[in-house]
Structures are given as C-alpha cells and as structure tokens.
Design a protein around this motif. Structure first.
Motif, PDB file in Angstrom:
ATOM      1  N   THR A  78      -0.701   8.063   1.488  1.00 38.26           N
ATOM      2  CA  THR A  78      -0.661   6.880   0.629  1.00 38.26           C
ATOM      3  C   THR A  78      -0.007   5.713   1.338  1.00 38.26           C
ATOM      4  N   ARG A  79       1.145   5.955   1.968  1.00 44.41           N
ATOM      5  CA  ARG A  79       1.872   4.882   2.631  1.00 44.41           C
ATOM      6  C   ARG A  79       1.109   4.321   3.827  1.00 44.41           C
ATOM      7  N   ILE A  80       0.247   5.130   4.411  1.00 44.90           N
ATOM      8  CA  ILE A  80      -0.583   4.648   5.509  1.00 44.90           C
ATOM      9  C   ILE A  80      -1.638   3.678   5.004  1.00 44.90           C
ATOM     10  N   ILE A  81      -2.436   4.120   4.032  1.00 47.58           N
ATOM     11  CA  ILE A  81      -3.570   3.277   3.642  1.00 47.58           C
ATOM     12  C   ILE A  81      -3.147   2.061   2.822  1.00 47.58           C
ATOM     13  N   GLU A  82      -1.978   2.130   2.169  1.00 47.94           N
ATOM     14  CA  GLU A  82      -1.554   0.972   1.397  1.00 47.94           C
ATOM     15  C   GLU A  82      -1.023  -0.148   2.291  1.00 47.94           C
TER      16      GLU A  82
END
Length: 327
Positions: free
Chosen positions: A19-23
């Motif tokens: 999640t933290r990557i794509i956001e």
C-alpha cells in the motif's frame, strides 16, 4: 478515473508495504487506515449490521467514535494517518448515514478529490473474504494480493500478539493455518470473477529482495508511472523491535528470522498443513521441523474450513471472525 484498487491478503504478509509503495503515486489514493468495513458492518444477506439505537448520522458518528478504536489500534496512534476525530467530523458535516457496507466504504475512499487521482482504493487484508460483495459494488477494479512464506508470517504474527500494549488474543496455530490457507484458496476465484489481468499476486520476499523490479511490475499492472521515492520506504509496522526505523529500506532481516527463532514443532505443523499453498508459490520445505502435526480434531476443523470458504467465503469469515468485531 480508471477505477478502484484493493489490497488483500493474509495478515502480516506485506499488505501495508504494498500500500505504501503504490500510494506514492499521485494517481493513486488509498484510504489511510484499514477500514475493516465489511468485518464490522456486513451482515449475511448484505444487510447493514449496526445497533438498533443507531438511527441517524449523529448516532452513527458517535458509534464510529466509540467502536473504531476497539477494532483498529491505528486509530489510537498519533501518526500521519487520518485521525478518528476527522472522520467523525466529516460524517457529521456530510450528514452521512450508510445505506449498506459498500456505501460506507465508498464514503471513506472518496474523501480525497484531487483531479489527478485515477484509482481510489483501500487496504484491509481480511476483505479478501468479501471480494464478491466488494467487486459487485466497485467496478472496474484491480486487486493486489500479497503473500509471504507461511512460516515467516506465523512468526511475525506470534511476535505481534505477544506485544502486551496491543491487547491481542493469544496466537493460535490452528486459527493461523486455517486463515492462511483459506485466504489464498480465494485467489483463483477472484481471478475468475474479474479476469487474471486484473489480479496481481505480489510476494513479500520479492518486494524486499528485488524492490525495483517488483515495484515496476506493480506500476505496470496499474498503468501508473514509477516514482523514485517508491524505493524509500524504511521499516513500517514490523512486529519486531525495528518497527519504525527509517534507514532500513526494504529490510530483508525478517525473511528468515523464523529459521533460528521459531519452535520446531510449529515449523513442522505449518509445513505439513500449508503445503499446497507453499508448493504453488515456491516456498520450499525446510529440514528444521520435528515431525509434529495437528491432531485429528484440528485436521477435521481445517478440512471443514477449506470446504466452507470455497463455497461461501464471506459467510465463513462472518461466522469465524475475531470477537472484537461483534456488534
């Protein structure tokens, strides 16, 4: 807008990291807390499960303020995430009262209104059991499913459940094995519902060992541009002492901790009973186990769980979910 993106998987498998990557992309908005929407509000028959005394938006705001800290420890923490008071204030401002569970989830993920956003989404790992209900309301959608070696996953969960401040239920090996297996039995069903091109399974080990290649694959899957700061992640939400170290980008230390620190009987039992999933995703059996296995009664329960989840996943989880979600 291209559609929606949801991140599913068993707990402790890297859903937060994905999640933290794509956001990091300005074109993706992922709601900043695990909503647990279907775990809290869904009731068999697609009804809304709320107390009978919650009759209007003011009641609903008060209910969320009281209930959510019991469900998600994140609401109690002071960090960059959305504060519960802000969510409750927005419910009151918009006089929002949900028609159903999907309505509540949509209310959360559509708070951000930047014209750049192409994907709105959310990450609650156990929502994988409610994929059918979610995908019936949110379309078109893409699904990212994280998976991790079950032995490392179990060890991470074991350590987390021993953190007294969290007040979690004790680790239960049978519960873990049932939850891990049933979550990944649903991957093919999700692919069948929305097409294989709209589902991406990402291994936790790939994210931390070869992050640039794996992140580029995730970006290609969503049709978004790779961002350089996607490689600047630090450590977040680890079960271990390095929980928030910012200088350990894609820390590989947690991959093999279980080999030296995990009970040998637990290793053996997991390898025997998660063998199907391990083979499918190329997790090799170790020589570290002591031959231990589940007893007959536990084996029978696991068999029933496997059958049940393949026929009625949302009902399976609704019946078996953690007591903290009971209303």
């Amino acid at each position: 807008m291209k559609g929606y993106v949801f991140i599913f998987g068993a707990g402790r498998t890297g859903t937060t990291l994905a999640t933290r990557i794509i956001e990091k992309s300005p074109k993706v908005y992922i709601y900043k807390q695990e909503s647990h929407a279907y775990l809290v509000f869904w009731k068999f028959g697609n009804k809304l499960q709320i107390p009978t005394n919650v009759k209007n938006y003011e009641d609903f705001a008060d209910y969320v303020l009281q209930k959510f800290p019991e469900i998600n420890f994140g609401w109690k923490q002071e960090n960059e995430y959305i504060k519960l008071e802000d969510l409750v204030a927005e419910i009151r401002k918009q006089a929002f009262f949900p028609k159903n569970t999907a309505d509540f989830l949509n209310f959360l993920i559509r708070q951000e209104q930047s014209p750049e956003i192409e994907y709105f989404g959310e990450k609650t790992p156990a929502h994988i059991y409610y994929y059918n209900e979610i995908l019936n309301h949110f379309n078109p959608a893409k699904i990212i499913i994280t998976i991790r070696d079950p032995r490392a996953t179990a060890y991470s969960e074991l350590i987390k459940k021993n953190i007294k401040a969290l007040g979690l239920a004790p680790f239960n090996l049978l519960t873990f094995i049932a939850r891990y297996n049933t979550a990944y039995y649903l991957v093919d069903k999700i692919k069948k519902k929305i097409g294989s091109d709209n589902v991406l399974v990402v291994k936790y080990e790939d994210m931390v060992v070869q992050p640039e290649i794996t992140i580029q694959n995730m970006c290609n899957f969503l049709g978004i541009e790779f961002q350089a700061d996607m490689l600047q992640m630090g450590v977040f939400n680890s079960s271990f002492g390095d929980k928030f170290q910012k200088d350990k980008n894609f820390n590989t230390e947690n991959i093999d901790r279980w080999k030296d620190e995990m009970d040998k009987s637990m290793i053996s039992t997991i390898e025997i009973n998660c063998n199907e999933i391990m083979q499918q995703y190329n997790y090799e059996k170790s020589n570290l186990g002591d031959g231990s296995d589940l007893n007959f009664t536990s084996k029978l329960k696991l068999f029933v769980a496997k059958y049940f989840v393949r026929t009625a996943p949302s009902l399976f989880h609704y019946i078996n979910k953690n007591k903290k979600y009971r209303i």
